[in-house]
Every structure is written in C-alpha cells, then in structure tokens.
Design a protein around this motif. Structure first.
Motif, PDB file in Angstrom:
ATOM      1  N   GLU A  84       0.848  -1.189   0.000  1.00 52.92           N
ATOM      2  CA  GLU A  84       0.000   0.000   0.000  1.00 52.92           C
ATOM      3  C   GLU A  84       0.883   1.239   0.000  1.00 52.92           C
ATOM      4  O   GLU A  84       2.073   1.181   0.330  1.00 52.92           O
ATOM      5  CB  GLU A  84      -0.913  -0.006   1.222  1.00 52.92           C
ATOM      6  CG  GLU A  84      -1.931  -1.130   1.202  1.00 52.92           C
ATOM      7  CD  GLU A  84      -2.880  -1.066   2.377  1.00 52.92           C
ATOM      8  OE1 GLU A  84      -2.389  -0.768   3.499  1.00 52.92           O
ATOM      9  OE2 GLU A  84      -4.082  -1.290   2.194  1.00 52.92           O
ATOM     10  N   PRO A 114      -3.572   4.971   2.628  1.00 48.80           N
ATOM     11  CA  PRO A 114      -4.074   3.850   1.818  1.00 48.80           C
ATOM     12  C   PRO A 114      -5.585   3.675   1.900  1.00 48.80           C
ATOM     13  O   PRO A 114      -6.197   3.099   0.996  1.00 48.80           O
ATOM     14  CB  PRO A 114      -3.355   2.638   2.432  1.00 48.80           C
ATOM     15  CG  PRO A 114      -2.108   3.191   3.018  1.00 48.80           C
ATOM     16  CD  PRO A 114      -2.489   4.546   3.530  1.00 48.80           C
ATOM     17  N   GLY A 125       1.601   3.833   7.894  1.00 52.14           N
ATOM     18  CA  GLY A 125       0.757   4.192   6.765  1.00 52.14           C
ATOM     19  C   GLY A 125       0.070   5.521   6.917  1.00 52.14           C
ATOM     20  O   GLY A 125      -0.772   5.885   6.085  1.00 52.14           O
ATOM     21  N   THR A 173       4.613   0.647   4.578  1.00 47.84           N
ATOM     22  CA  THR A 173       3.874   1.308   3.507  1.00 47.84           C
ATOM     23  C   THR A 173       4.855   2.081   2.646  1.00 47.84           C
ATOM     24  O   THR A 173       5.847   2.617   3.138  1.00 47.84           O
ATOM     25  CB  THR A 173       2.820   2.275   4.100  1.00 47.84           C
ATOM     26  OG1 THR A 173       2.012   1.568   5.051  1.00 47.84           O
ATOM     27  CG2 THR A 173       1.924   2.852   3.019  1.00 47.84           C
TER      28      THR A 173
END
Length: 346
Positions: free
Chosen positions: A82, A102, A262, A272
């Motif tokens: 992601e 994401p 993330g 990420t």
C-alpha cells in the motif's frame, strides 16, 4: 520534517473544507482516487489566507497524490504494497501539509513556518561543516535536477547521538530570487532527511531548508502540539531522492521508499510505500553552482554522535556524475564512480 508540535494556545481556527470527487481521466488499468469525505482539516496560521487559496492548494495536493499513485502502481503491484502520499507546500511563510492514506483518508493542515532573517546563511555552503560534524561531497556544475538513492542508517549504525541531530541530505548552492524578490541572489538549499527515534522506532523524516536572505526551515512554528508527525522512512532502507532547482519557479524535493507507518500519526503500523513531495514557491532558482550530498550531526561545534549514508547512482540531469570530497569533520567519505559513502563518528 519536525512537523506540528503544538496547537496554538489562542486563535485556533478549525475549518472543514467541502469534500468532492477527484478522479482525472485514467486508463482501465490505472488506479484512481475517489475522495468523497471531508478531509481532516486544521487551519492554524495567524496570517490571512483566503478560502480560495485553501481550496486551490487542496486541489493541487489531490492532483499530485493521484499522479503519484498512478506512477507507483506498477512498481508496487507485484508485492501488493500500500502507499501513502504526503505533499507539503510552502508559500509566503505558510505551510500547507496534505496526506492521503491507503484508506483514502485525507489530512490537511495549514500553519506558519519558521522564517529567520539573517545576513549570512548557517547552511552548509561553507568549507567546513557549520555547527556540527560530518562529510560533504559536491558536483561543481549547473543542472536542472539531481537524483540519487540513499541507504539510510540503522539504529546500530547511529549509536547514541545524544547531543545533536543527525541529517542525511542533498541540495545545492545556486542563484535565485532573494526573500524580497530581487533576482541574482546567492541561495542555498538543504533537502533530505532528519533522524528520529522519539517514538521507540528509527525513522528518517523528510525535511527541507532554504536560504535566500531569510532562513526558511521548512518546519511549522513551535506552538503546535496536538498533532505530531510520527512517520518517516525506515532505517537501513533505500530512499529515492529527486532534487529539482526550478519547477514552475518552485523548489521541489521528491522522496520515496518504505515508511514505518501508513499515516502521519502512525495509527497504521504496517510497512507502507511513502512518497513525500516538499515544495517551496517562488524561489525562481536560475542556476546551480554546485550540487551536494551530506551526512552530518548538527547542534553545536562540540557535538558528538554517529551517522552513515550510502548515496548510490548519483546523477545530474540523468547523467552519472562522480562527486569530489569537499569537507570532512570526524567523517570519512569513500567515492567510487557515481557512488559515495559517508561515515560520521565522534
């Protein structure tokens, strides 16, 4: 980027911008961003900023996020990684920070940045490493952009840097507009990463500094505390650098690599792919006298600590370049072709 330390004690304005769907034309195979919720928005600046300006920068941020997602899709498809996009835009002393996670969650924060009027730059154009220790190698030529991939230091390589801050960065010395808008001024750009282990894990946070008669630190003013930037590139991994002297009159640094989290608050702790774009408006850099790469520990003239950086595949305007050693203070620089390794220890 030492981002958002303390919410202003007074005069805080919280503004929710209306959500809209941004979905530029894309092929069937390209991902698109379908944003319909309102972004989490904080407007902290004490300066006057119009609603139209806030909307303009938000739309630009969303557009850049979409472009990066499409560009990275093929690279990340094979391992299903992601990605999170950060875009940080500075204009007239105001910083606009945008994040797309994401989960298509957006954060949009607007605050005043650090600006210090000084007659002389304390940035790293000098023959020695100012206010610290480290190594610098340079490429003495003009050009439009520099690219390199940097292997960041691990916690073991950093040791105990207790009385200074470690930096790994690139940038240039050149000619552009002064802070008052006069052309032909000697400018200096420091564009790269700042080490942090403040939250129990090692990260390298995106950072930009610029001197054009005023020291622009690229960080928000102290006084912002409710929201903190806890994400960054993982230690011991490769981070791609692209340093642009002039993109539509703006200075730009684009970085990409694997991040610790993330999102900026590190609520999502999975690895990420982070793309970070930092841009300073209206710098109007017309030429570069030298490009530079550095690994330093800064804070004082008697600072102690360690740092390590491996700059690989160094190129200017797409052509491989071999840098030359320019300064070493408690540092060793090893150069092989268009690769330079800098080890700092004191």
């Amino acid at each position: 980027m030492e981002l958002l330390k303390r919410i202003l004690s007074g005069g805080l304005v919280v503004l929710l911008l209306g959500g809209f769907t941004y979905s530029p034309s894309a092929s069937v195979d390209e991902p698109s961003v379908n944003i319909q919720k309102k972004p989490k928005t904080l407007v902290l600046t004490k300066k006057a900023v119009s609603q139209s300006k806030l909307d303009e920068v938000l739309q630009r941020s969303r557009k850049k996020a979409q472009e990066e997602i499409v560009k990275n899709a093929a690279l990340l498809k094979s391992n299903e990684t992601e990605q999170v996009i950060n875009y940080y835009y500075i204009e007239d002393g105001i910083g606009y920070f945008y994040e797309l996670t994401p989960e298509n969650s957006e954060t949009y924060i607007v605050g005043d940045v650090v600006e210090e009027s000084e007659e002389e730059s304390s940035f790293s154009a000098l023959a020695t490493i100012p206010n610290g220790i480290g190594g610098r190698a340079v490429i003495r030529q003009n050009g439009n952009y520099l690219t390199t991939t940097v292997r960041t230091a691990t916690q073991a390589q950093m040791g105990s840097t207790t009385n200074g801050i470690a930096w790994t960065y690139s940038g240039f010395s050149g000619v552009g507009d002064s802070a008052s808008g006069n052309p032909g001024f000697t400018v200096e750009a420091d564009m790269g990463l700042q080490y942090s282990n403040s939250w129990g894990y090692v990260i390298w946070k995106p950072h930009v500094g610029y001197y054009n008669g005023t020291q622009l630190r690229g960080t928000f003013l102290s006084g912002y505390d409710q929201v903190q930037y806890k994400n960054g590139f993982k230690g011991g991994t490769d981070v791609n650098f692209s340093v642009y002297r002039n993109v539509n009159n703006n200075l730009r640094l684009t970085q990409s690599g694997y991040a610790e989290c993330g999102d900026m608050n590190c609520n999502n702790t999975s690895d990420t792919w982070l793309t970070s774009i930092l841009e300073i408006a209206n710098t109007k850099v017309t030429s570069v006298t030298q490009w530079k790469i550095l690994a330093t520990v800064a804070g004082s003239e008697d600072v102690t600590g360690n740092n390590y950086a491996d700059f690989k595949n160094i190129m200017v305007d797409g052509v491989a370049k071999t840098p030359v050693i320019d300064a070493q203070e408690y540092a060793t620089i090893n150069i092989s072709g268009n690769r330079a390794t800098i080890t700092v220890s004191h």
